[in-house]
Design a protein around this motif. Structure first.
Motif, short mmCIF file in Angstrom:
data_model
loop_
_atom_site.label_atom_id
_atom_site.label_comp_id
_atom_site.label_asym_id
_atom_site.label_seq_id
_atom_site.Cartn_x
_atom_site.Cartn_y
_atom_site.Cartn_z
N CYS A 139 -45.00 -113.61 105.75
CA CYS A 139 -45.07 -112.47 106.67
C CYS A 139 -43.68 -112.01 107.05
O CYS A 139 -42.68 -112.70 106.82
CB CYS A 139 -45.85 -112.86 107.93
N ALA B 122 -44.61 -112.00 112.42
CA ALA B 122 -44.46 -113.32 113.05
C ALA B 122 -44.38 -113.19 114.57
O ALA B 122 -44.95 -114.00 115.30
CB ALA B 122 -43.21 -114.02 112.51
N ILE C 82 -44.04 -120.01 112.13
CA ILE C 82 -44.84 -119.00 111.41
C ILE C 82 -44.05 -118.44 110.23
O ILE C 82 -44.58 -118.31 109.12
CB ILE C 82 -45.25 -117.88 112.38
N LEU C 83 -42.79 -118.13 110.44
CA LEU C 83 -41.94 -117.60 109.36
C LEU C 83 -41.76 -118.62 108.25
O LEU C 83 -41.68 -118.26 107.06
CB LEU C 83 -40.58 -117.17 109.91
N LYS D 68 -40.82 -110.55 109.98
CA LYS D 68 -40.44 -110.97 111.33
C LYS D 68 -41.31 -110.29 112.38
O LYS D 68 -41.70 -110.91 113.38
CB LYS D 68 -38.96 -110.67 111.58
N ARG E 266 -47.89 -112.56 115.85
CA ARG E 266 -48.67 -113.81 115.84
C ARG E 266 -48.20 -114.74 116.95
O ARG E 266 -49.00 -115.41 117.60
CB ARG E 266 -48.54 -114.48 114.46
N CYS F 81 -50.05 -122.04 112.85
CA CYS F 81 -50.43 -121.75 111.46
C CYS F 81 -51.87 -122.16 111.14
O CYS F 81 -52.22 -122.34 109.97
CB CYS F 81 -49.47 -122.45 110.50
N GLN G 88 -45.80 -119.01 106.73
CA GLN G 88 -46.66 -117.87 106.43
C GLN G 88 -45.87 -116.79 105.70
O GLN G 88 -44.70 -116.54 105.99
CB GLN G 88 -47.25 -117.29 107.73
N ALA H 189 -42.23 -118.65 116.64
CA ALA H 189 -42.11 -117.72 115.50
C ALA H 189 -41.46 -118.41 114.30
O ALA H 189 -41.78 -118.10 113.15
CB ALA H 189 -41.28 -116.51 115.91
#
Length: 328
Positions: free
Chosen positions: A122, A127, A116-117, A124, A130, A168, A120, A113
C-alpha cells in the motif's frame, strides 16, 4: 483445523553455571479462530515459548529440538526472510510491558503505520488511513496519532500495542500477559476489547496469563505450564470442572471463590524450581502433597484422563477433584 502445532519444543540457555532449561519438550495445538490459555507462575517458560514461535529467543538461548508448524510449515526451517514476512503480519505479539515495547522517539501513529507499510502492499496515504482506522478500533482518536508514548497512560499505551499487533489482521495473536501492567478497572476493558477484535477479525490467540479469571472468560482450551513443561492440557471445561494435576488443583485453591466457604486459602507451598537445577523425576514433586518415591525418580509421561485431556502425573488417574483445600 489446526493453525499452529508445536511438537516437543525444547529451548535452553547455556550459561557458565550450566544450562537453563526454560522449555522442556512441550506440545500444543491452536485451532483457527480459537483461544488457548497458557497458564503458570512466573518462570514457567510461557514467554519463552511465545518468543520461540516467532524465532525471537534472545541470545544465548537456542532451540534444541522440536517443530513449530504454522499452516503445516515448520517455522524453524524457514529462511529468515520468510519468517520476517510472517512476524507482525500473520503472527503478531502483544508484549508484556507497554512501557518498553514502544519506541519513545516515534509517534504512536508512525509506529502503527510502520507495521502496515512493512507488510501490506500500500501507499503511505493508505497506510495512514488504515492506521487511523485501527487506532479508532482500540479507542484512540485520530487527534492522538501525532503524540508520543510518554504522553499516554499505561492503559492507553497497551491499546497502542494492541493496535500495532492487529494492524495487519494476523491469523494468530500471541498475547503475553496483556493486562498485567494495568489497574483492575482497565484490565476488564482491555480484555473485552481484545476479545471483540479477535472475533471481528477471526484471529486465533495464545493468551499467556496467571489469572484464571481471564482464562475462564476468554479461552477455549487451556495448557497449564510448570518448570518448562505442560503438566495439564484440555478444554476449558476439562481444566475447570475435571481438574487432574495437583499443580492445577493448587492454583484453583490459591484463589478466593464465591461458591466455596473455606476458613483459609491454601497456597502452593515452596517456590518454582530453578530452571538451571530442576528436581529429578517430576519437577513438581517437592511441592506436591501427593508425591511418592516414584515421583522423585521417574519423569511422568502424558496420560489421557479424558478425550483430549492430558495430564503429566503418576497419580492423576487416582486423584479426584476435591472441594476446598487439597492439602491434608
Amino acid at each position: 483445523m489446526s493453525l499452529l502445532e508445536i511438537k516437543d519444543l525444547a529451548i535452553h540457555f547455556p550459561t557458565e553455571e550450566g544450562d537453563v532449561r526454560a522449555v522442556n519438550g512441550i506440545s500444543l495445538t491452536v485451532d483457527e479462530g480459537k483461544t488457548l490459555g497458557l497458564v503458570g507462575e512466573t518462570g514457567a517458560g510461557k514467554t519463552t515459548t511465545a518468543l520461540g514461535i516467532l524465532r525471537l529467543v534472545p541470545e544465548p538461548g537456542e532451540v534444541l529440538s522440536g517443530e513449530i508448524l504454522y499452516k503445516g510449515q515448520d517455522i524453524m526451517k524457514l529462511p529468515n526472510k520468510e519468517v520476517q514476512d510472517i512476524r507482525g503480519n500473520e503472527i503478531s505479539m502483544i508484549f508484556q510491558d507497554p512501557m518498553t515495547a514502544l519506541n519513545p522517539v516515534m509517534t504512536v501513529g508512525d509506529q502503527v503505520a510502520e507495521v502496515i507499510l512493512r507488510h501490506q502492499n500500500c501507499t503511505k496515504t493508505e497506510a495512514q488511513g488504515r492506521m487511523i482506522e485501527i487506532l479508532g478500533k482500540v479507542g484512540i482518536g485520530s487527534d492522538r496519532a501525532g503524540d508520543y508514548p510518554h504522553q499516554f497512560s499505561g492503559g492507553m499505551k497497551q491499546r497502542v500495542i494492541i493496535a500495532i499487533a492487529l494492524a495487519c489482521n494476523p491469523k494468530l495473536l500471541l498475547a503475553d500477559e496483556p493486562t498485567t501492567a494495568l489497574d483492575v478497572t482497565i484490565q476488564a476493558q482491555v480484555m473485552e476489547m481484545i476479545n471483540e477484535l479477535k472475533k471481528e477479525l477471526g484471529t486465533a490467540m495464545i493468551l499467556i496469563t496467571h489469572d484464571l479469571g481471564i482464562v475462564a472468560e476468554s479461552c477455549d482450551n487451556v495448557a497449564i505450564m510448570y518448570a518448562g513443561q505442560i503438566v495439564e492440557y484440555g478444554s476449558l471445561e476439562d481444566i475447570f470442572d475435571h481438574t487432574s494435576h495437583p499443580y492445577t488443583k493448587g492454583l484453583f485453591n490459591s484463589i478466593p471463590s464465591l461458591e466455596k466457604k473455606v476458613h483459609r486459602l491454601e497456597p502452593i507451598h515452596g517456590l518454582m524450581p530453578d530452571p538451571a537445577n530442576l528436581p529429578t523425576g517430576c519437577a513438581f514433586h517437592p511441592r506436591c502433597p501427593y508425591a511418592t518415591e516414584l515421583c522423585e525418580t521417574e519423569v511422568p509421561g502424558a496420560t489421557e484422563v479424558g478425550p483430549g485431556h492430558l495430564c503429566r502425573c503418576h497419580h492423576c488417574g487416582n486423584l479426584q477433584k476435591k472441594e476446598g483445600v487439597i492439602h491434608e
